[in-house]
Design an enzyme around this catalytic site. Structure first.
Site, PDB file in Angstrom:
ATOM      1  N   HIS A  28       0.857  -1.187   0.000  1.00 61.18           N
ATOM      2  CA  HIS A  28       0.000   0.000   0.000  1.00 61.18           C
ATOM      3  C   HIS A  28       0.893   1.236   0.000  1.00 61.18           C
ATOM      4  O   HIS A  28       1.167   1.828   1.050  1.00 61.18           O
ATOM      5  CB  HIS A  28      -0.911  -0.006   1.233  1.00 61.18           C
ATOM      6  CG  HIS A  28      -1.953   1.061   1.229  1.00 61.18           C
ATOM      7  ND1 HIS A  28      -3.213   0.878   1.782  1.00 61.18           N
ATOM      8  CD2 HIS A  28      -1.951   2.325   0.754  1.00 61.18           C
ATOM      9  CE1 HIS A  28      -3.914   1.984   1.654  1.00 61.18           C
ATOM     10  NE2 HIS A  28      -3.154   2.885   1.034  1.00 61.18           N
ATOM     11  N   GLU A  52      -2.685  -1.619  -3.092  1.00 58.17           N
ATOM     12  CA  GLU A  52      -3.746  -0.813  -2.508  1.00 58.17           C
ATOM     13  C   GLU A  52      -3.366   0.663  -2.552  1.00 58.17           C
ATOM     14  O   GLU A  52      -2.187   0.998  -2.488  1.00 58.17           O
ATOM     15  CB  GLU A  52      -3.969  -1.200  -1.041  1.00 58.17           C
ATOM     16  CG  GLU A  52      -4.319  -2.638  -0.810  1.00 58.17           C
ATOM     17  CD  GLU A  52      -4.491  -2.964   0.667  1.00 58.17           C
ATOM     18  OE1 GLU A  52      -5.106  -3.992   0.972  1.00 58.17           O
ATOM     19  OE2 GLU A  52      -3.985  -2.182   1.518  1.00 58.17           O
ATOM     20  N   HIS A  84      -7.884  -5.405   7.646  1.00 57.06           N
ATOM     21  CA  HIS A  84      -7.640  -4.370   8.646  1.00 57.06           C
ATOM     22  C   HIS A  84      -7.906  -4.921  10.042  1.00 57.06           C
ATOM     23  O   HIS A  84      -9.035  -5.216  10.414  1.00 57.06           O
ATOM     24  CB  HIS A  84      -8.474  -3.101   8.444  1.00 57.06           C
ATOM     25  CG  HIS A  84      -7.824  -1.888   9.061  1.00 57.06           C
ATOM     26  ND1 HIS A  84      -6.984  -1.055   8.350  1.00 57.06           N
ATOM     27  CD2 HIS A  84      -7.850  -1.396  10.316  1.00 57.06           C
ATOM     28  CE1 HIS A  84      -6.538  -0.096   9.149  1.00 57.06           C
ATOM     29  NE2 HIS A  84      -7.051  -0.282  10.347  1.00 57.06           N
ATOM     30  N   ASP A  85      -6.837  -5.052  10.803  1.00 56.88           N
ATOM     31  CA  ASP A  85      -6.870  -5.524  12.189  1.00 56.88           C
ATOM     32  C   ASP A  85      -7.296  -6.980  12.336  1.00 56.88           C
ATOM     33  O   ASP A  85      -7.623  -7.422  13.447  1.00 56.88           O
ATOM     34  CB  ASP A  85      -7.751  -4.629  13.069  1.00 56.88           C
ATOM     35  CG  ASP A  85      -7.101  -3.282  13.354  1.00 56.88           C
ATOM     36  OD1 ASP A  85      -5.907  -3.112  13.025  1.00 56.88           O
ATOM     37  OD2 ASP A  85      -7.783  -2.389  13.891  1.00 56.88           O
ATOM     38  N   HIS A 101      -0.074  -5.756   9.579  1.00 58.68           N
ATOM     39  CA  HIS A 101       0.420  -5.300  10.876  1.00 58.68           C
ATOM     40  C   HIS A 101       0.449  -6.427  11.903  1.00 58.68           C
ATOM     41  O   HIS A 101       1.478  -6.691  12.537  1.00 58.68           O
ATOM     42  CB  HIS A 101      -0.431  -4.139  11.381  1.00 58.68           C
ATOM     43  CG  HIS A 101       0.039  -3.576  12.684  1.00 58.68           C
ATOM     44  ND1 HIS A 101       1.066  -2.670  12.773  1.00 58.68           N
ATOM     45  CD2 HIS A 101      -0.369  -3.818  13.952  1.00 58.68           C
ATOM     46  CE1 HIS A 101       1.270  -2.354  14.042  1.00 58.68           C
ATOM     47  NE2 HIS A 101       0.418  -3.043  14.779  1.00 58.68           N
TER      48      HIS A 101
END
Length: 237
Positions: free
Chosen positions: A43, A70, A190-191, A214
């Site tokens: 990204h 992304e 995401h997460d 992450h």
């Protein structure tokens, strides 16, 4: 089985912090694929604070699985995608100064713009996905843009799941059911983490792909990259 695409932005962040080439981004991309990941995600942002635009070019001969880029479709980003021709482009409406993505598209308000961008990518043989919140109107709007897929923005689910509230999955189930009905492929990200990925996958009908960066990289600090990639693959079965 949903595919696992590993987002390697955090590897670039670590590399950039010392100004050299350690850890080597291309080696990590090659390794996660060797370990079993079915895709690599990056990204790049305009300030190139982690992934650099040149990284996107350098990764082209390295990524032999699915290559997912992304980003916010500003002119520079569009040119990069058309040059590198990844497997998939995921359109994300992040602001220049955003630490990380924090909202999905308003696919109704930005319908015409998204239609134009998506048509250009599709003319070049690039699959398109739109980052969206789990809101039915936004799913319907995504269909109108001509996108191939949606990527469900899963931060709200992850937050509620961490609090022990499993009902946080309900808007995502409804969104997935509608997307399936409309003929939209379903990605998510995401997460998502080792703690919540199995529950999410088991409850989302037609989930095709998750993009995880992450949490996966953080978990790998303790458990090892190869081990963590395979732990995700087991939970996604």
């Amino acid at each position: 089985m949903a595919k696992l695409s590993v987002n390697i932005n955090k590897i670039a962040t670590l590399r950039n912090s010392r100004g050299g080439d350690v850890p080597n981004l291309l080696k990590v991309a090659a390794d996660v694929q060797k370990f079993g990941a079915e895709g690599v995600t990056i990204h790049p942002r305009p300030d190139e604070r982690h992934i650099r635009y040149q990284d996107a070019r350098d990764l082209v001969p390295v990524v032999y699985t699915e290559y997912n880029i992304e980003g916010n479709p500003v002119t520079k980003f569009i040119d990069l995608v058309l040059e590198t021709k990844p497997t998939q482009v995921t359109l994300v409406p992040d602001a220049d100064d955003a630490i990380t993505s924090n909202a999905g598209w308003d696919t109704i308000k930005h319908k015409t713009f998204l239609q134009e961008v998506i048509k250009e990518f599709q003319r070049n043989g690039i699959r398109t996905s739109i980052f969206v919140d789990p809101v039915l109107a936004m799913i319907e709007g995504a269909k109108e843009t001509g996108a191939d897929r949606i990527e469900l923005y899963t931060e709200a689910f992850a937050h509620e799941y961490g609090l022990g509230n499993h009902d946080g999955i309900k808007p995502y189930i409804a969104s997935a059911e509608l997307a399936n009905k409309l003929g939209l492929g379903i990605n998510a990200g995401h997460d998502l983490s080792l703690d919540n990925i199995k529950f999410f996958k088991q409850n989302i009908p037609g989930l095709l792909e998750v993009s995880i960066g992450h949490a996966l990289i953080a978990e790998s600090l303790y458990l090892g990259l190869e081990n963590v990639v395979n732990m995700y693959l087991q939970k996604l079965k």
